[in-house]
Design a protein around this motif. Structure first.
Motif, PDB file in Angstrom:
ATOM      1  N   ALA A  34      64.478  25.974  -6.693  1.00  0.00           N
ATOM      2  CA  ALA A  34      63.953  24.643  -6.363  1.00  0.00           C
ATOM      3  C   ALA A  34      62.433  24.623  -6.486  1.00  0.00           C
ATOM      4  N   PHE A  35      61.777  25.693  -6.045  1.00  0.00           N
ATOM      5  CA  PHE A  35      60.322  25.756  -6.131  1.00  0.00           C
ATOM      6  C   PHE A  35      59.864  25.912  -7.580  1.00  0.00           C
ATOM      7  N   VAL A  36      60.651  26.648  -8.383  1.00  0.00           N
ATOM      8  CA  VAL A  36      60.364  26.742  -9.816  1.00  0.00           C
ATOM      9  C   VAL A  36      60.386  25.349 -10.443  1.00  0.00           C
ATOM     10  N   ILE A  37      61.385  24.550 -10.074  1.00  0.00           N
ATOM     11  CA  ILE A  37      61.517  23.194 -10.608  1.00  0.00           C
ATOM     12  C   ILE A  37      60.321  22.338 -10.209  1.00  0.00           C
ATOM     13  N   ARG A  90      67.502  19.069   7.201  1.00  0.00           N
ATOM     14  CA  ARG A  90      66.831  19.661   6.047  1.00  0.00           C
ATOM     15  C   ARG A  90      67.708  19.591   4.795  1.00  0.00           C
ATOM     16  N   LYS A  91      68.998  19.883   4.963  1.00  0.00           N
ATOM     17  CA  LYS A  91      69.901  20.006   3.822  1.00  0.00           C
ATOM     18  C   LYS A  91      70.091  18.701   3.050  1.00  0.00           C
ATOM     19  N   PRO A  92      70.400  17.579   3.717  1.00  0.00           N
ATOM     20  CA  PRO A  92      70.567  16.338   2.943  1.00  0.00           C
ATOM     21  C   PRO A  92      69.303  15.894   2.221  1.00  0.00           C
ATOM     22  N   TRP A  96      69.605  15.316  -1.829  1.00  0.00           N
ATOM     23  CA  TRP A  96      69.506  13.972  -2.397  1.00  0.00           C
ATOM     24  C   TRP A  96      68.186  13.736  -3.118  1.00  0.00           C
ATOM     25  N   SER A  97      67.115  14.330  -2.623  1.00  0.00           N
ATOM     26  CA  SER A  97      65.827  14.105  -3.291  1.00  0.00           C
ATOM     27  C   SER A  97      65.799  14.770  -4.662  1.00  0.00           C
ATOM     28  N   LEU A  98      66.328  15.994  -4.758  1.00  0.00           N
ATOM     29  CA  LEU A  98      66.322  16.695  -6.048  1.00  0.00           C
ATOM     30  C   LEU A  98      67.252  16.001  -7.050  1.00  0.00           C
ATOM     31  N   LEU A  99      68.402  15.535  -6.576  1.00  0.00           N
ATOM     32  CA  LEU A  99      69.331  14.841  -7.461  1.00  0.00           C
ATOM     33  C   LEU A  99      68.724  13.531  -7.968  1.00  0.00           C
ATOM     34  N   ALA A 100      68.100  12.768  -7.071  1.00  0.00           N
ATOM     35  CA  ALA A 100      67.472  11.503  -7.472  1.00  0.00           C
ATOM     36  C   ALA A 100      66.338  11.749  -8.459  1.00  0.00           C
ATOM     37  N   TYR A 101      65.590  12.814  -8.234  1.00  0.00           N
ATOM     38  CA  TYR A 101      64.517  13.168  -9.175  1.00  0.00           C
ATOM     39  C   TYR A 101      65.062  13.354 -10.580  1.00  0.00           C
ATOM     40  N   LEU A 128      61.110  13.523  -5.846  1.00  0.00           N
ATOM     41  CA  LEU A 128      60.902  14.973  -5.771  1.00  0.00           C
ATOM     42  C   LEU A 128      60.197  15.382  -4.486  1.00  0.00           C
ATOM     43  N   ALA A 129      59.461  14.469  -3.882  1.00  0.00           N
ATOM     44  CA  ALA A 129      58.699  14.772  -2.668  1.00  0.00           C
ATOM     45  C   ALA A 129      59.570  15.323  -1.548  1.00  0.00           C
ATOM     46  N   GLY A 130      60.850  14.936  -1.512  1.00  0.00           N
ATOM     47  CA  GLY A 130      61.716  15.425  -0.443  1.00  0.00           C
ATOM     48  C   GLY A 130      61.912  16.918  -0.484  1.00  0.00           C
ATOM     49  N   VAL A 131      62.390  17.439  -1.606  1.00  0.00           N
ATOM     50  CA  VAL A 131      62.612  18.884  -1.711  1.00  0.00           C
ATOM     51  C   VAL A 131      61.288  19.628  -1.725  1.00  0.00           C
ATOM     52  N   TYR A 132      60.252  19.016  -2.291  1.00  0.00           N
ATOM     53  CA  TYR A 132      58.928  19.635  -2.312  1.00  0.00           C
ATOM     54  C   TYR A 132      58.407  19.848  -0.889  1.00  0.00           C
ATOM     55  N   THR A 133      58.645  18.872  -0.034  1.00  0.00           N
ATOM     56  CA  THR A 133      58.157  18.948   1.347  1.00  0.00           C
ATOM     57  C   THR A 133      58.923  19.951   2.179  1.00  0.00           C
TER      58      THR A 133
END
Length: 435
Positions: A34-37, A90-92, A96-101, A128-133
């Motif tokens: 995820a961080f690589v992405i 944390r999980k949702p 959802w943020s990565l999928l929407a991105y 993307l801000a969700g998974v990034y955060t």
């Protein structure tokens, strides 16, 4: 059903005797990718930015707007997603943020004009801000106390891996146009399903929401010897953003926000324009990309060395030493009069600045209790993203006014000096239980 232990302990204590297991390795892999992405997305277009000008008829300033658009969208995004992660889990948020991105990034590859492209890149940044955060706070809340610093710094290696992937994509796919690179970025959104499958919800968050049995189930899966206890938390009330500025947290929050801004300004101001700066020193575009790739490789031992040292000497000492060493490397790079000097100076800068980033990503997530951790990290990320948005335009303006390589690098380096000064009053967190 397993009988519940009669003991009552703080949730952080359940991680003190926990071993580092294969399940932790799988969690680390999921969040590492995820961080690589995240790194890939912010850098992929940088290395094919030369294709954007002719495609849309824009100059360097216009290209800077396109490159900054994702970060611009992430600023409000992190301020929304952080509190959501504290309330909904944390999980949702990660899923959802990565999928929407991925969906929005795919749409941006087919943007018919500059306005639509910028708008979609802003929207993809918002998603993307969700998974990034949440990536680092989420990881910290699943790790044994004694492994937290070392493992989280290793997670940071995802950043140079993402850089290398972006450089590789620009080299292999760049000839097909920027659209193809963006489509490859969008496909990475499918990794959301790996996160959903492999990463459990945070026991800290579950306990804070009164979901004791679910917290125990996760702790059992993580082999905690204290999984059957009843857990207490620092606060059962979900934090609000204003709580960051109350009591003893206020001073930490202000310093933390300033440090995130200046540290990211110094880093991003260089990375965004590194190919252009190197071409001013006589390197070809191909040589510049090779230079950037070697710099990314030097970041990896920087992270590894910081990981090995932080458990022994603590977050604060390692961070300060590495930032000061990065400043010296930046001075070497800025004043180099030969290609060899450029390489060596930037290698020192890359090694120590990214080692410092690895420590900071961990340290930055340990200042706040569970009820405020997502919110606090979201504000920290917002400060970084303001710098990410401002730095490309500011450095672009310096270059447009013919400031020159050395003067531009010295301005960038001054932000690294400010970073070291701001870190001095922050508290040490090595070995401390999360609240």
């Amino acid at each position: 059903m397993t009988a519940v232990d009669s003991r009552t302990i703080p949730i952080g204590a359940a991680f003190d005797r926990m071993p580092f297991t294969r399940r932790h390795v799988l969690i680390a892999l999921a969040l590492f990718i995820a961080f690589v992405i995240e790194s890939w997305e912010q850098l992929a277009l940088v290395y094919v930015s030369g294709d954007l000008g002719p495609a849309f008829g824009i100059d360097e300033a216009g290209v800077g707007v396109v490159l900054s658009a994702v970060a611009f969208g992430m600023i409000p995004g992190v301020l929304v997603w952080g509190p959501v992660a504290d309330r909904a889990g944390r999980k949702p948020v990660a899923f959802w943020s990565l999928l929407a991105y991925g969906v929005i990034a795919l749409a941006s590859a087919f943007a018919p004009n500059l306005v639509v492209l910028v708008a979609l890149r802003v929207a993809s940044g918002l998603a993307l801000a969700g998974v990034y955060t949440i990536t680092f706070p989420y990881f910290l809340e699943l790790l044994p106390t004694r492994s937290r610093g070392r493992a989280a710094v290793y997670l940071s290696i995802g950043w140079p891996i993402g850089m290398l992937a972006a450089i590789g994509a620009s080299t292999t796919l760049g000839g097909l146009g920027w659209h193809v690179v963006v489509i490859a970025s969008a496909a990475a959104g499918l990794w959301a399903f790996a996160i959903r499958a492999w990463v459990p919800e945070s026991p800290y968050w579950l306990a804070a929401r009164g979901r004791q049995e679910e917290a125990r189930a996760v702790l059992r899966a993580l082999n905690s010897p204290d999984a059957e206890a009843t857990f207490t938390v620092a606060s059962e009330r979900v934090g609000r953003p204003l709580d960051l500025f109350r009591g003893g947290l206020a001073r930490i929050t202000v310093v933390m926000l300033l440090l995130n801004f200046v540290f990211n300004w110094g880093y991003w101001g260089l990375q965004t324009w590194l190919p252009t700066l190197l071409q001013q020193k006589g390197l070809t575009l191909s040589a510049s990309l090779g230079f950037a790739a070697l710099s990314a490789l030097m970041m990896i031992p920087g992270y590894v060395s910081a990981s090995l040292l932080t458990g022994r000497f603590g977050r604060k000492k390692v961070f300060l030493v590495y930032v000061v060493a990065a400043v010296l490397g930046g001075l070497w790079f800025a004043t180099a009069t030969s290609t060899t000097g450029l390489y060596l100076g930037n290698f020192v800068l890359s090694f120590f600045s990214l080692g410092a980033w690895g420590v900071w990503n961990t340290w930055n997530g340990e200042f706040y209790p569970t009820a405020l951790r997502g919110t606090g990290y979201s504000w920290a990320t917002a400060a970084q993203l303001v710098a990410t948005t401002v730095a490309p335009s500011a450095v672009g303006a310096l270059l447009a006014h013919a400031t020159g390589f050395t003067a531009t690098m010295l301005v960038i380096n001054a932000f690294m000096v400010a970073t070291a000064l701001l870190a001095v009053p922050l508290p040490e967190t090595e070995g401390r239980e999360l609240e």
